[in-house]
Design a protein around this motif. Structure first.
Motif, PDB file in Angstrom:
ATOM      1  N   THR A 198       0.999  -1.312  -0.057  1.00 12.75           N
ATOM      2  CA  THR A 198      -0.012   0.153   0.016  1.00 12.75           C
ATOM      3  C   THR A 198       0.912   1.224  -0.060  1.00 12.75           C
ATOM      4  O   THR A 198       0.556   2.187  -0.609  1.00 12.75           O
ATOM      5  CB  THR A 198      -0.918   0.018   1.156  1.00 12.75           C
ATOM      6  OG1 THR A 198      -1.644  -1.348   1.288  1.00 12.75           O
ATOM      7  CG2 THR A 198      -1.842   1.057   1.290  1.00 12.75           C
ATOM      8  N   ASP A 199       1.939   1.117   0.787  1.00 14.71           N
ATOM      9  CA  ASP A 199       2.765   2.544   0.547  1.00 14.71           C
ATOM     10  C   ASP A 199       3.322   2.743  -0.683  1.00 14.71           C
ATOM     11  O   ASP A 199       3.709   3.574  -1.008  1.00 14.71           O
ATOM     12  CB  ASP A 199       3.938   2.145   1.834  1.00 14.71           C
ATOM     13  CG  ASP A 199       3.581   2.224   3.147  1.00 14.71           C
ATOM     14  OD1 ASP A 199       2.328   2.770   3.337  1.00 14.71           O
ATOM     15  OD2 ASP A 199       4.406   1.855   3.993  1.00 14.71           O
ATOM     16  N   ASP A 200       3.642   1.437  -1.426  1.00 13.07           N
ATOM     17  CA  ASP A 200       4.315   1.564  -2.685  1.00 13.07           C
ATOM     18  C   ASP A 200       3.255   2.437  -3.612  1.00 13.07           C
ATOM     19  O   ASP A 200       3.646   3.123  -4.424  1.00 13.07           O
ATOM     20  CB  ASP A 200       4.834   0.374  -3.363  1.00 13.07           C
ATOM     21  CG  ASP A 200       6.001   0.064  -2.723  1.00 13.07           C
ATOM     22  OD1 ASP A 200       6.609   0.676  -1.848  1.00 13.07           O
ATOM     23  OD2 ASP A 200       6.795  -1.136  -3.310  1.00 13.07           O
ATOM     24  N   MET A 201       2.128   2.033  -3.496  1.00 15.94           N
ATOM     25  CA  MET A 201       0.845   2.532  -4.173  1.00 15.94           C
ATOM     26  C   MET A 201       0.727   3.932  -3.966  1.00 15.94           C
ATOM     27  O   MET A 201       0.361   4.951  -4.934  1.00 15.94           O
ATOM     28  CB  MET A 201      -0.333   1.718  -3.882  1.00 15.94           C
ATOM     29  CG  MET A 201      -1.838   2.577  -4.416  1.00 15.94           C
ATOM     30  SD  MET A 201      -3.238   2.010  -3.617  1.00 15.94           S
ATOM     31  CE  MET A 201      -3.062   3.000  -2.306  1.00 15.94           C
ATOM     32  N   MET A 202       0.834   4.390  -2.693  1.00 16.39           N
ATOM     33  CA  MET A 202       0.673   5.659  -2.401  1.00 16.39           C
ATOM     34  C   MET A 202       1.789   6.693  -3.005  1.00 16.39           C
ATOM     35  O   MET A 202       1.804   7.943  -3.338  1.00 16.39           O
ATOM     36  CB  MET A 202       0.805   5.885  -0.819  1.00 16.39           C
ATOM     37  CG  MET A 202      -0.368   5.298  -0.220  1.00 16.39           C
ATOM     38  SD  MET A 202      -2.204   6.054  -0.724  1.00 16.39           S
ATOM     39  CE  MET A 202      -1.969   7.806  -0.325  1.00 16.39           C
ATOM     40  N   THR A 203       3.014   6.063  -2.769  1.00 17.51           N
ATOM     41  CA  THR A 203       4.187   6.706  -3.596  1.00 17.51           C
ATOM     42  C   THR A 203       4.101   6.722  -5.160  1.00 17.51           C
ATOM     43  O   THR A 203       4.411   7.910  -5.591  1.00 17.51           O
ATOM     44  CB  THR A 203       5.606   5.720  -3.546  1.00 17.51           C
ATOM     45  OG1 THR A 203       5.648   5.678  -2.173  1.00 17.51           O
ATOM     46  CG2 THR A 203       6.809   6.174  -4.149  1.00 17.51           C
ATOM     47  N   LYS A 204       3.395   5.946  -5.737  1.00 15.41           N
ATOM     48  CA  LYS A 204       3.192   5.942  -7.073  1.00 15.41           C
ATOM     49  C   LYS A 204       2.345   7.086  -7.478  1.00 15.41           C
ATOM     50  O   LYS A 204       2.251   7.661  -8.340  1.00 15.41           O
ATOM     51  CB  LYS A 204       2.714   4.499  -7.706  1.00 15.41           C
ATOM     52  CG  LYS A 204       2.717   4.132  -9.069  1.00 15.41           C
ATOM     53  CD  LYS A 204       2.290   3.042  -9.415  1.00 15.41           C
ATOM     54  CE  LYS A 204       2.985   1.676  -8.903  1.00 15.41           C
ATOM     55  NZ  LYS A 204       2.461   0.507  -9.349  1.00 15.41           N
ATOM     56  N   LEU A 205       1.093   7.257  -6.467  1.00 13.80           N
ATOM     57  CA  LEU A 205       0.294   8.418  -6.611  1.00 13.80           C
ATOM     58  C   LEU A 205       0.799   9.556  -6.534  1.00 13.80           C
ATOM     59  O   LEU A 205       0.307  10.588  -7.108  1.00 13.80           O
ATOM     60  CB  LEU A 205      -0.952   8.192  -5.550  1.00 13.80           C
ATOM     61  CG  LEU A 205      -1.907   7.018  -5.887  1.00 13.80           C
ATOM     62  CD1 LEU A 205      -2.958   6.697  -4.636  1.00 13.80           C
ATOM     63  CD2 LEU A 205      -2.817   7.172  -7.162  1.00 13.80           C
TER      64      LEU A 205
END
Length: 461
Positions: free
Chosen positions: A124-131
């Motif tokens: 989920t943290d990686d997803m937020m970084t992508k956003l």
């Protein structure tokens, strides 16, 4: 009253068999008509197949809970999914299913689900970084983001392997092909097309796509399987549990093929269904500013700007109810396919042995007799279970075959939603209308385009 999110307007009258084949092959939702949402039971006559759609809660309980042995999973469904899932818990029946369920159970007990929380949070943290790579106020293709993050969660929690972009693209494109072609293959089967013609019309494309997914999973599992004894205690993931579990009757462990089948099933059930549900939840929130704000306020109250921990998940009750209501309006698996082992009388109809029986959450969750304002988004429905009529809410199935990963999916979904809502305000792209299709799961064929605007306090951070 809350928002009324988009749903396909049903036809006034039932389509003919020929019209169904010619114009409604894309999605089984295209074949629904107004009475589908009001009837207790209906019959669909195909050239090689009799199909009964059951909405009556009493009969649904009979099929799913009380008389399960006489309503096994559909053989057609097993044949359609075997190239991807093999002989997995998703389609097996009787003793084989019971044995598989018992062997899988330890992997999905709450202690195990708690152990993989950190892996979920990393994805989920990686997803937020992508956003953060998007400009403030950008239109985001949410369907793609949700599909990747849920696949990444599954790879990390089951296999302790991060899903890289290239491999992820391969897997997700292959699965899209499997989804599209399986719907067409099912209809050809019902219309008694010869096998050679089916292969010519796209069956080989479907089989090839399934083998791409199984090969990627196999390449990760094989070294772990070969080295299982030396790796004891090294991993905290679900595969480590599957590699060590022993059948109490035979004292045997899962074979490599059995593990590959179950992991393929967990991948399908664990990423595709959750991706679908999260996409629809974000869509609903993007057109429901009041409910979105209420969810945001709860997240700030529970977590503030701190790190999300497992104990926070249970405290975010409103976020969970938002997700549950999205599951009602857009159940990820819109129909459960069964068949009859023996002749059975149901309501005023005699269902002959070998007939197909469908329990459709899509219809039951929107049925006028069971729900007040059935097409309206109202998370408060879920504040008290007594408000929901018995046997009319089943996004994870019901009875002994209820989804084994239900707790896992709820935990993951609340975590992902809370992360997004804490940082962004969501608004649907102007004039965007989702194109709802029912295949293996309920999806939007034209994606989901949502505007992401950073919340003020996030801009300061």
């Amino acid at each position: 009253m809350g928002q009324c999110p988009f749903h396909p307007k049903p036809y006034k009258t039932k389509a003919s068999t020929l019209a169904t084949f010619l114009f409604k092959r894309r999605s089984w939702l295209d074949g629904l008509y107004e009475r589908s949402y009001k009837m207790m039971m209906g019959r669909v006559k195909m050239p090689g197949f009799d199909l009964y759609v059951v909405n009556d809660p009493e009969q649904v309980r009979r099929i799913m809970v009380e008389d399960v042995k006489n309503f096994p999973k559909s053989q057609l469904l097993h044949e359609l999914l075997e190239p991807l899932l093999g002989a997995s818990i998703f389609t097996t029946n009787d003793k084989v299913w019971k044995k598989q369920r018992e062997l899988l159970r330890p992997s999905f007990e709450m202690t195990r689900v708690s152990k993989v929380f950190n892996l979920m949070r990393d994805a989920t943290d990686d997803m937020m970084t992508k956003l953060t790579n998007y400009q403030n106020g950008a239109i985001v293709e949410v369907d793609e983001i949700m599909t990747f993050v849920t696949a990444d969660v599954i790879f990390r929690t089951i296999l302790s392997s991060k899903l890289d972009e290239q491999k992820g693209k391969l897997v997700l494109e292959a699965f899209e092909t499997v989804q599209e072609e399986t719907t067409k293959t099912a209809l050809r089967e019902m219309f008694c097309f010869p096998k050679w013609l089916s292969r010519f019309l796209g069956e080989n494309k479907r089989l090839k796509a399934a083998s791409v997914i199984r090969k990627i999973l196999s390449d990760i599992i094989q070294p772990r399987y070969n080295n299982a004894q030396n790796d004891i205690g090294k991993y905290e993931d679900i595969l480590s549990s599957l590699l060590q579990v022993v059948d109490a009757e035979t004292n045997q462990k899962f074979t490599f093929e059995e593990i590959l089948d179950q992991v393929s099933m967990l991948f399908l059930a664990g990423h595709e269904t959750t991706a679908s549900s999260l996409t629809w939840t974000l869509y609903i929130l993007s057109i429901s500013p009041k409910e979105q704000q209420k969810a945001y306020e709860e997240i700030i109250k529970v977590v503030g700007n701190g790190v999300f921990e497992i104990e926070h998940i249970k405290e975010m009750k409103y976020v969970a109810n938002v997700f549950k209501e999205a599951l009602r309006l857009y159940p990820p698996v819109g129909f459960f396919a069964r068949e009859t082992r023996e002749d059975r009388k149901m309501r005023d109809k005699l269902i002959k042995k070998g007939s197909g029986v469908v329990v459709a959450p899509w219809l039951i969750h929107r049925h006028e007799k069971f729900w007040k304002n059935p097409h309206t988004f109202d998370p408060t429905r879920h504040e008290n279970k007594d408000n929901i009529k018995k046997d009319t809410y089943m996004p994870f199935g019901m009875g002994e075959r209820i989804c084994i990963g239900q707790g896992f999916a709820m935990q993951e979904s609340v975590l992902i939603l809370a992360n997004i809502l804490r940082k962004y305000e969501l608004e649907l792209e102007e004039n965007f209308v989702p194109d709802i299709v029912g295949r293996l799961t309920i999806r939007s064929a034209n994606g989901m385009r949502i505007k992401f605007t950073k919340r003020e306090q996030c801009e300061k951070n």
